[in-house]
Scaffold this motif. Structure first.
Motif, mmCIF file in Angstrom:
data_model
loop_
_atom_site.group_PDB
_atom_site.id
_atom_site.type_symbol
_atom_site.label_atom_id
_atom_site.label_comp_id
_atom_site.label_asym_id
_atom_site.label_seq_id
_atom_site.Cartn_x
_atom_site.Cartn_y
_atom_site.Cartn_z
ATOM 1 N N ARG A 136 0.842 -1.208 0.000
ATOM 2 C CA ARG A 136 0.000 0.000 0.000
ATOM 3 C C ARG A 136 0.874 1.254 0.000
ATOM 4 O O ARG A 136 2.004 1.228 0.481
ATOM 5 N N VAL A 137 0.312 2.333 -0.503
ATOM 6 C CA VAL A 137 0.980 3.624 -0.478
ATOM 7 C C VAL A 137 0.391 4.424 0.679
ATOM 8 O O VAL A 137 -0.828 4.471 0.848
ATOM 9 N N ALA A 138 1.275 5.029 1.470
ATOM 10 C CA ALA A 138 0.841 5.837 2.610
ATOM 11 C C ALA A 138 1.059 7.318 2.299
ATOM 12 O O ALA A 138 1.883 7.673 1.441
ATOM 13 N N GLY A 139 0.323 8.163 2.989
ATOM 14 C CA GLY A 139 0.501 9.607 2.843
ATOM 15 C C GLY A 139 1.958 9.977 3.107
ATOM 16 O O GLY A 139 2.567 9.482 4.055
ATOM 17 N N GLY A 140 2.536 10.806 2.255
ATOM 18 C CA GLY A 140 3.920 11.222 2.407
ATOM 19 C C GLY A 140 4.925 10.359 1.658
ATOM 20 O O GLY A 140 6.085 10.735 1.530
ATOM 21 N N ASP A 141 4.496 9.186 1.165
ATOM 22 C CA ASP A 141 5.395 8.347 0.383
ATOM 23 C C ASP A 141 5.765 9.057 -0.922
ATOM 24 O O ASP A 141 4.938 9.743 -1.515
ATOM 25 N N VAL A 142 6.994 8.891 -1.344
ATOM 26 C CA VAL A 142 7.440 9.378 -2.646
ATOM 27 C C VAL A 142 7.688 8.135 -3.496
ATOM 28 O O VAL A 142 8.433 7.239 -3.102
ATOM 29 N N VAL A 143 7.038 8.098 -4.658
ATOM 30 C CA VAL A 143 7.107 6.932 -5.525
ATOM 31 C C VAL A 143 7.780 7.331 -6.842
ATOM 32 O O VAL A 143 7.421 8.345 -7.437
ATOM 33 N N GLU A 144 8.758 6.540 -7.262
ATOM 34 C CA GLU A 144 9.422 6.758 -8.549
ATOM 35 C C GLU A 144 8.986 5.657 -9.503
ATOM 36 O O GLU A 144 8.947 4.486 -9.119
ATOM 37 N N CYS A 145 8.680 6.045 -10.735
ATOM 38 C CA CYS A 145 8.242 5.073 -11.746
ATOM 39 C C CYS A 145 9.234 5.053 -12.892
ATOM 40 O O CYS A 145 9.672 6.110 -13.361
#
Length: 100
Positions: free
Chosen positions: A39-48
C-alpha cells in the motif's frame, strides 16, 4: 487509482519522447494489468521507471508492451508494477509495403 495515473502518465511520456518508437499516429490501448506489492501511505514518494518489454508486428499493426515499475523513492522497495499494451495502427512493415 494512483497506479493507473502514474503508470499511464509515465508510459505516455516514454512514447512521446522516444522518436524511434514512432509515438505519433493512431493508437489503441489494448490492455493493462497491475501487480500491487504494498500500500501507499501519505507522504510516500514513488518513482516510476518505464521500460519497453516487447515490440511485435502482427499483420498491419505494431504491438508495444511496456512495463512500468514503481518503487518507494527512499527504500527502493517495489510498490506497483504495471504492464500495458499499445497498438500502433497500420504501423507494421506490412502496412508500409501495402501503402506503396
Amino acid at each position: 487509482m494512483f497506479a493507473a495515473c502514474f503508470t499511464v502518465m509515465y508510459g505516455a511520456r516514454l512514447l512521446r519522447e522516444d522518436a524511434e518508437l514512432g509515438g505519433s499516429g493512431p493508437v489503441v490501448h489494448a490492455g493493462q494489468d497491475y501487480d500491487f506489492h504494498r500500500r501507499v501511505a501519505g507522504g510516500d514518494v514513488v518513482e516510476c521507471r518505464p521500460q519497453v518489454r516487447e515490440i511485435l508486428d502482427r499483420g498491419r499493426h505494431t504491438y508495444l508492451t511496456l512495463a512500468i515499475d514503481c518503487v518507494d523513492a527512499t527504500s527502493g522497495d517495489p510498490v506497483v508494477t504495471s504492464r500495458q499494451t499499445i497498438v500502433y495502427l497500420n504501423a507494421a512493415p506490412a502496412a508500409a509495403e501495402e501503402a506503396k
